[in-house]
Design a protein around this motif. Structure first.
Motif, PDB file in Angstrom:
ATOM      1  N   SER A 176       0.855  -1.193   0.000  1.00 60.03           N
ATOM      2  CA  SER A 176       0.000   0.000   0.000  1.00 60.03           C
ATOM      3  C   SER A 176       0.885   1.234   0.000  1.00 60.03           C
ATOM      4  O   SER A 176       1.534   1.552   1.004  1.00 60.03           O
ATOM      5  N   PHE A 177       0.892   1.933  -1.118  1.00 56.25           N
ATOM      6  CA  PHE A 177       1.700   3.150  -1.180  1.00 56.25           C
ATOM      7  C   PHE A 177       1.031   4.274  -0.390  1.00 56.25           C
ATOM      8  O   PHE A 177       1.697   5.210   0.032  1.00 56.25           O
ATOM      9  N   ASP A 178      -0.288   4.152  -0.161  1.00 57.39           N
ATOM     10  CA  ASP A 178      -0.948   5.074   0.770  1.00 57.39           C
ATOM     11  C   ASP A 178      -0.337   4.924   2.162  1.00 57.39           C
ATOM     12  O   ASP A 178       0.020   5.908   2.820  1.00 57.39           O
ATOM     13  N   ILE A 179      -0.231   3.686   2.609  1.00 57.92           N
ATOM     14  CA  ILE A 179       0.345   3.459   3.942  1.00 57.92           C
ATOM     15  C   ILE A 179       1.812   3.875   3.954  1.00 57.92           C
ATOM     16  O   ILE A 179       2.281   4.517   4.901  1.00 57.92           O
ATOM     17  N   ALA A 180       2.528   3.547   2.894  1.00 56.35           N
ATOM     18  CA  ALA A 180       3.945   3.948   2.842  1.00 56.35           C
ATOM     19  C   ALA A 180       4.091   5.461   2.952  1.00 56.35           C
ATOM     20  O   ALA A 180       5.035   5.960   3.562  1.00 56.35           O
ATOM     21  N   SER A 181       3.111   6.191   2.394  1.00 60.75           N
ATOM     22  CA  SER A 181       3.238   7.657   2.368  1.00 60.75           C
ATOM     23  C   SER A 181       3.016   8.294   3.728  1.00 60.75           C
ATOM     24  O   SER A 181       3.236   9.490   3.889  1.00 60.75           O
ATOM     25  N   ILE A 182       2.565   7.528   4.698  1.00 66.06           N
ATOM     26  CA  ILE A 182       2.417   8.095   6.046  1.00 66.06           C
ATOM     27  C   ILE A 182       3.287   7.368   7.072  1.00 66.06           C
ATOM     28  O   ILE A 182       3.229   7.669   8.260  1.00 66.06           O
ATOM     29  N   THR A 183       4.127   6.435   6.601  1.00 66.73           N
ATOM     30  CA  THR A 183       4.922   5.655   7.552  1.00 66.73           C
ATOM     31  C   THR A 183       6.415   5.684   7.245  1.00 66.73           C
ATOM     32  O   THR A 183       7.194   4.968   7.865  1.00 66.73           O
ATOM     33  N   ASP A 201       8.453   2.888  12.934  1.00 63.66           N
ATOM     34  CA  ASP A 201       8.062   1.945  13.975  1.00 63.66           C
ATOM     35  C   ASP A 201       7.563   0.648  13.346  1.00 63.66           C
ATOM     36  O   ASP A 201       6.409   0.555  12.926  1.00 63.66           O
ATOM     37  N   THR A 202       8.435  -0.334  13.294  1.00 65.73           N
ATOM     38  CA  THR A 202       8.041  -1.655  12.782  1.00 65.73           C
ATOM     39  C   THR A 202       7.809  -2.617  13.945  1.00 65.73           C
ATOM     40  O   THR A 202       7.733  -3.829  13.743  1.00 65.73           O
ATOM     41  N   THR A 203       7.720  -2.073  15.140  1.00 66.41           N
ATOM     42  CA  THR A 203       7.551  -2.902  16.343  1.00 66.41           C
ATOM     43  C   THR A 203       6.096  -2.991  16.766  1.00 66.41           C
ATOM     44  O   THR A 203       5.631  -4.041  17.181  1.00 66.41           O
ATOM     45  N   LYS A 209      -7.796   2.584  13.061  1.00 65.22           N
ATOM     46  CA  LYS A 209      -8.498   3.675  13.751  1.00 65.22           C
ATOM     47  C   LYS A 209      -7.494   4.657  14.357  1.00 65.22           C
ATOM     48  O   LYS A 209      -7.746   5.860  14.393  1.00 65.22           O
ATOM     49  N   GLN A 210      -6.349   4.141  14.820  1.00 67.15           N
ATOM     50  CA  GLN A 210      -5.334   5.038  15.383  1.00 67.15           C
ATOM     51  C   GLN A 210      -4.678   5.871  14.285  1.00 67.15           C
ATOM     52  O   GLN A 210      -4.346   7.032  14.490  1.00 67.15           O
ATOM     53  N   TYR A 211      -4.440   5.232  13.128  1.00 64.28           N
ATOM     54  CA  TYR A 211      -3.857   5.998  12.022  1.00 64.28           C
ATOM     55  C   TYR A 211      -4.841   7.034  11.500  1.00 64.28           C
ATOM     56  O   TYR A 211      -4.456   8.108  11.070  1.00 64.28           O
ATOM     57  N   GLY A 212      -6.123   6.692  11.500  1.00 61.49           N
ATOM     58  CA  GLY A 212      -7.128   7.631  11.033  1.00 61.49           C
ATOM     59  C   GLY A 212      -7.623   7.344   9.625  1.00 61.49           C
ATOM     60  O   GLY A 212      -8.163   8.221   8.960  1.00 61.49           O
ATOM     61  N   PHE A 213      -7.438   6.111   9.151  1.00 61.29           N
ATOM     62  CA  PHE A 213      -7.963   5.789   7.814  1.00 61.29           C
ATOM     63  C   PHE A 213      -8.691   4.445   7.868  1.00 61.29           C
ATOM     64  O   PHE A 213      -8.676   3.753   8.876  1.00 61.29           O
ATOM     65  N   ARG A 214      -9.354   4.122   6.761  1.00 66.83           N
ATOM     66  CA  ARG A 214     -10.004   2.822   6.625  1.00 66.83           C
ATOM     67  C   ARG A 214      -9.348   2.081   5.476  1.00 66.83           C
ATOM     68  O   ARG A 214      -9.193   2.638   4.397  1.00 66.83           O
ATOM     69  N   PHE A 215      -8.977   0.825   5.699  1.00 67.81           N
ATOM     70  CA  PHE A 215      -8.444   0.019   4.598  1.00 67.81           C
ATOM     71  C   PHE A 215      -9.435  -0.035   3.444  1.00 67.81           C
ATOM     72  O   PHE A 215      -9.053  -0.008   2.281  1.00 67.81           O
TER      73      PHE A 215
ATOM     74  N   TYR B  20      11.396   7.096  22.925  1.00 68.94           N
ATOM     75  CA  TYR B  20      10.091   6.649  22.477  1.00 68.94           C
ATOM     76  C   TYR B  20       9.243   7.803  21.938  1.00 68.94           C
ATOM     77  O   TYR B  20       8.543   7.660  20.938  1.00 68.94           O
ATOM     78  N   GLU B  21       9.312   8.962  22.596  1.00 66.86           N
ATOM     79  CA  GLU B  21       8.468  10.073  22.148  1.00 66.86           C
ATOM     80  C   GLU B  21       8.841  10.561  20.753  1.00 66.86           C
ATOM     81  O   GLU B  21       8.010  11.075  20.020  1.00 66.86           O
ATOM     82  N   LEU B  22      10.113  10.394  20.397  1.00 61.83           N
ATOM     83  CA  LEU B  22      10.545  10.778  19.051  1.00 61.83           C
ATOM     84  C   LEU B  22      10.012   9.783  18.020  1.00 61.83           C
ATOM     85  O   LEU B  22       9.510  10.170  16.959  1.00 61.83           O
ATOM     86  N   ILE B  23      10.090   8.502  18.345  1.00 67.45           N
ATOM     87  CA  ILE B  23       9.544   7.466  17.447  1.00 67.45           C
ATOM     88  C   ILE B  23       8.054   7.714  17.234  1.00 67.45           C
ATOM     89  O   ILE B  23       7.538   7.644  16.118  1.00 67.45           O
ATOM     90  N   GLU B  24       7.383   8.025  18.328  1.00 69.44           N
ATOM     91  CA  GLU B  24       5.936   8.250  18.265  1.00 69.44           C
ATOM     92  C   GLU B  24       5.604   9.484  17.402  1.00 69.44           C
ATOM     93  O   GLU B  24       4.717   9.433  16.550  1.00 69.44           O
ATOM     94  N   ALA B  25       6.332  10.575  17.619  1.00 71.49           N
ATOM     95  CA  ALA B  25       6.047  11.800  16.857  1.00 71.49           C
ATOM     96  C   ALA B  25       6.304  11.573  15.368  1.00 71.49           C
ATOM     97  O   ALA B  25       5.525  12.013  14.516  1.00 71.49           O
ATOM     98  N   ALA B  26       7.380  10.887  15.049  1.00 66.99           N
ATOM     99  CA  ALA B  26       7.696  10.627  13.634  1.00 66.99           C
ATOM    100  C   ALA B  26       6.586   9.807  12.987  1.00 66.99           C
ATOM    101  O   ALA B  26       6.100  10.137  11.908  1.00 66.99           O
ATOM    102  N   ASN B  27       6.170   8.750  13.679  1.00 63.89           N
ATOM    103  CA  ASN B  27       5.196   7.835  13.093  1.00 63.89           C
ATOM    104  C   ASN B  27       3.775   8.374  13.152  1.00 63.89           C
ATOM    105  O   ASN B  27       2.955   8.024  12.313  1.00 63.89           O
ATOM    106  N   ASP B  28       3.473   9.204  14.140  1.00 63.62           N
ATOM    107  CA  ASP B  28       2.120   9.749  14.248  1.00 63.62           C
ATOM    108  C   ASP B  28       1.824  10.772  13.161  1.00 63.62           C
ATOM    109  O   ASP B  28       0.728  10.804  12.634  1.00 63.62           O
ATOM    110  N   TRP B  29       2.770  11.655  12.870  1.00 60.08           N
ATOM    111  CA  TRP B  29       2.405  12.704  11.919  1.00 60.08           C
ATOM    112  C   TRP B  29       3.558  13.277  11.112  1.00 60.08           C
ATOM    113  O   TRP B  29       3.338  13.861  10.065  1.00 60.08           O
TER     114      TRP B  29
END
Lengths: 302, 302
Positions: A176-183, A201-203, A209-215, B20-29
């Motif tokens: 998903s390039f959509d997912i890639a574009s936000i990760t 974060d690959t952990t 719902k946390q990301y804010g989108f629907r598959f 952790y807060e840096l990982i979170e900020a990067a991945n969140d937005w």
């Protein structure tokens, strides 16, 4: 607006005496859950095949009481609905009375693990059916087997039925390039932000719902078959069965870039498991509430 | 899976020494923000019209340093990037060096309100351009005017430019049965859960990202014209201008059910404000990262 207006907001009078956590729980997911009509029908169909005028139904994690009301409406002589949240238990009592089931549905405001067989006995013998919908975005993410196995072992009568009786957690590989574009960050040539990608974060198993989108409304391709990673028999499995580590190999069957593992589940009921409720995005097309309540899990791949 | 596996997760080695807060900020937005290419182009175009070899650019809230790098790449003689988060400031330093701008961009790890004109003077006079992107889902939701007005008044040189110079917060009335289906309960006849609807939160301004959907992929109809409720001149307005209450009347021009007020914003730059960056769902079609970073605000209507 925002900062400026908040102190001037008028709180609606009907909310003034309500606990904030109850307002939050209702608005965060209860409305979506209750409006998932196929969910309600899955339970209604499963219960219809099992309930007789002799049935004594025990629901754990009853929330608003909707499934207990469905059970009573199908003719069960007695329903006991266990709900640990005091505010929700109070709401459930009001709803049950408003629907005219005050005499047949009784709410116990406790954790199901704190309810004794003796406490249930006063409602007339032992339960003949154990009902629950305590599934998370991951099938066991809210410890469903823990609570079901405990109630089944200590509270349910011999030969009692469990609804839903079975379920499976699935995983698949998605591009998903959509997912890639936000990760991760990838800019056109000129400026390199590659260093930032070391923070990807690959952990964590993150929920849509946390990301804010629907598959179901994002662009993605499944690169591997949907593969069961856990098959749960809620009517028989003990918690220890899944206490260890298990490994499942997912093999891509299409060419592409694997961006993430997508996790979804199905639960089954009825004769020959003919009834199914699923969280896979193919199953949630046209079911906005289900996407907004459960959605799917995803874990990024390096 | 979930509960069972978490304790066995292998943390990637590259993350072991990261906060952790840096990982979170990067991945969140941050990833989403940086991949919003039209956003980057809005700033590049606005800066290109203003930057000369004499420019001394001050950025507040620099994050990863991307906009400061763009300013330097356009020929500014000096860029000072203020970033209060220590971890982000360290990341920005690495990225700036990796891109070869270590001699022209300097990071100050403080709140901009704690930076003195004297501290800036050592980098060569007074800034000629104040740059920022500290906009929230609501235009002023992250106190952009507060920080911009302070830096403009205390730190920017006389006649200095502000980017972006202007913006507007818009509101409109929307009908959306998708939104209604997750913000109140309405079942087919037979069971009434109406009591639950007394918990509907019509007080909070909620963001689409919090709900977990995108307006650009939900079914909705605008029932009123998009109406500006605030027009902000970042190059001149003081905070006090918007310290009070303001009222704007939104009048439906189409028949329907008003479920919510939708809030989005636009900022302008360039000659005659010809450049525009907007968060309205019409503007985010095909821009998944922008929906995932800002999205829109909505407040339910009783």
């Amino acid at each position: 607006f925002g900062d400026n207006m908040e102190s001037h907001f008028v709180v609606p009078r009907r909310l003034r005496d309500k606990p904030y956590e109850l307002i939050e729980a209702a608005n965060d997911w209860h409305y979506a859950m209750m409006n998932d009509l196929p969910r309600n029908e899955f339970y209604r169909s499963a219960l219809r095949q099992l309930i007789t005028p002799e049935s004594f139904v025990l629901e754990i994690g009853a929330g608003s009481g909707l499934l207990s009301i469905i059970a009573a409406s199908l003719g069960a002589r007695r329903v006991v609905a266990i709900e640990a949240n005091m505010h929700l238990a109070n709401v459930a009592r009001q709803i049950i009375h408003a629907n005219g089931y005050g005499d047949r549905i009784h709410i116990i405001n406790k954790m199901s693990t704190d309810v004794s067989p003796e406490e249930l006995a006063q409602y007339g013998g032992r339960p003949t059916l154990l009902l629950s919908e305590i599934l998370g975005t991951l099938l066991l993410g809210e410890s469903a087997l823990h609570y079901v196995a405990d109630a089944r072992r200590r509270l349910l009568g011999p030969g009692g039925a469990v609804v839903p009786p079975r379920g499976a957690q699935f995983a698949t590989l998605v591009e998903s390039f959509d997912i890639a574009s936000i990760t991760s960050v990838k800019l056109p040539p000129g400026i390199s932000l590659d260093y930032f990608n070391s923070l990807q974060d690959t952990t964590s198993m993150v929920f849509t719902k946390q990301y804010g989108f629907r598959f179901s409304s994002a662009a993605y391709t499944e690169l591997a078959p949907r593969t069961p990673v856990l098959a749960i028999d809620f009517s028989a499995d003990e918690v220890g069965v899944w206490g260890g580590e298990s490994r499942t190999t997912l093999r891509a069957t299409r060419a592409g870039t694997v961006h993430a593992v997508m996790a979804s589940w199905e639960v089954y009921a009825g004769e020959a498991d003919a009834l199914c409720m699923a969280t896979h995005p193919d199953a949630t097309l046209g079911n906005f509430p289900r996407d907004m309540q459960w959605g799917q899990g995803l874990q990024l791949i390096e």
